[in-house]
Design an enzyme around this catalytic site. Structure first.
Site, PDB file in Angstrom:
ATOM      1  N   HIS A  22     -16.278  50.638 144.285  1.00 14.46           N
ATOM      2  CA  HIS A  22     -16.162  51.558 143.156  1.00 14.46           C
ATOM      3  C   HIS A  22     -14.788  52.234 143.172  1.00 14.46           C
ATOM      4  CE1 HIS A  22     -16.812  55.708 141.432  1.00 14.46           C
ATOM      5  NE2 HIS A  22     -16.955  54.893 140.408  1.00 14.46           N
ATOM      6  N   ASP A  30      -0.507  38.344 132.472  1.00 11.99           N
ATOM      7  CA  ASP A  30      -0.015  37.202 131.696  1.00 11.99           C
ATOM      8  C   ASP A  30       0.917  36.340 132.555  1.00 11.99           C
ATOM      9  OD1 ASP A  30       2.610  38.356 131.604  1.00 11.99           O
ATOM     10  OD2 ASP A  30       2.207  39.303 129.672  1.00 11.99           O
ATOM     11  N   ARG A 109       5.987  50.729 131.068  1.00 15.72           N
ATOM     12  CA  ARG A 109       6.167  49.508 131.864  1.00 15.72           C
ATOM     13  C   ARG A 109       6.218  49.771 133.365  1.00 15.72           C
ATOM     14  NH1 ARG A 109      11.687  46.112 132.026  1.00 15.72           N
ATOM     15  NH2 ARG A 109      11.026  44.455 133.417  1.00 15.72           N
ATOM     16  N   TYR A 131       2.805  41.156 126.629  1.00 13.63           N
ATOM     17  CA  TYR A 131       1.990  42.336 126.940  1.00 13.63           C
ATOM     18  C   TYR A 131       0.513  41.978 127.135  1.00 13.63           C
ATOM     19  CZ  TYR A 131       6.226  44.844 125.791  1.00 13.63           C
ATOM     20  OH  TYR A 131       7.521  45.276 125.766  1.00 13.63           O
ATOM     21  N   GLY A 132       0.263  40.787 127.633  1.00 13.11           N
ATOM     22  CA  GLY A 132      -1.108  40.337 127.895  1.00 13.11           C
ATOM     23  C   GLY A 132      -1.565  40.701 129.294  1.00 13.11           C
ATOM     24  N   ASN A 133      -1.431  41.982 129.640  1.00 10.76           N
ATOM     25  CA  ASN A 133      -1.772  42.482 130.969  1.00 10.76           C
ATOM     26  C   ASN A 133      -2.748  43.645 130.844  1.00 10.76           C
ATOM     27  OD1 ASN A 133       0.462  40.917 132.248  1.00 10.76           O
ATOM     28  ND2 ASN A 133       1.708  42.330 131.047  1.00 10.76           N
TER      29      ASN A 133
END
Length: 142
Positions: A22, A30, A109, A131-133
């Site tokens: 947890h 990306d 960033r 920006y596929g993170n």
């Protein structure tokens, strides 16, 4: 193969997701993300998109309900209010599939990079959209 598990979840990913506790965080990154140079284990998933992996991860992992920001993405450099296509897609997946949907929050960033460097692990996908993170904080199963 196992029943009722997304086949994108490799043995290494399943081990990692189960080993997390947890509050631990995992990055789904990306193809451009410098995943191998950050320090946490970097699991390769080059044939999958970040959206596909997000859906697969959410099928087995609860998101944290004790924090206001269990899902974080990187803001567009120079335009932090912009919502990239990948991030809009992530929000739709979280809304539809997470056991505890939450609004994605953005980090600049370098703050995103610092947070990723302390994650439990990074899953590096073949995602080509910029920006596929996303960083997810693991919750508990009540």
């Amino acid at each position: 193969m196992l029943r009722n598990l997304d086949p994108l979840l490799s043995p290494e990913m399943l081990y990692t997701l189960r080993a997390m506790g947890h509050g631990d965080e995992i990055v789904i990154a990306d193809a451009n993300f410098p995943g191998s140079s950050f320090g946490p284990d970097c699991i390769r998933a080059d044939g999958s998109s970040a959206s596909e992996l997000l859906s697969a991860v959410l099928s087995v992992m609860p998101m944290d309900t004790f924090v206001p920001d269990p899902a974080l993405t990187m803001q567009v450099v120079g335009d932090p209010a912009a919502i990239p296509e990948a991030v809009a897609d992530f929000q739709g997946i979280i809304d539809a599939e997470a056991d505890n949907p939450a609004q994605i929050q953005g980090l600049d960033r370098f703050t995103f990079y610092q947070r990723a460097a302390t994650a439990f692990a990074i899953i590096q996908t073949g995602e080509r959209r910029l920006y596929g993170n996303i960083i997810l904080k693991k919750g508990v199963i009540a």
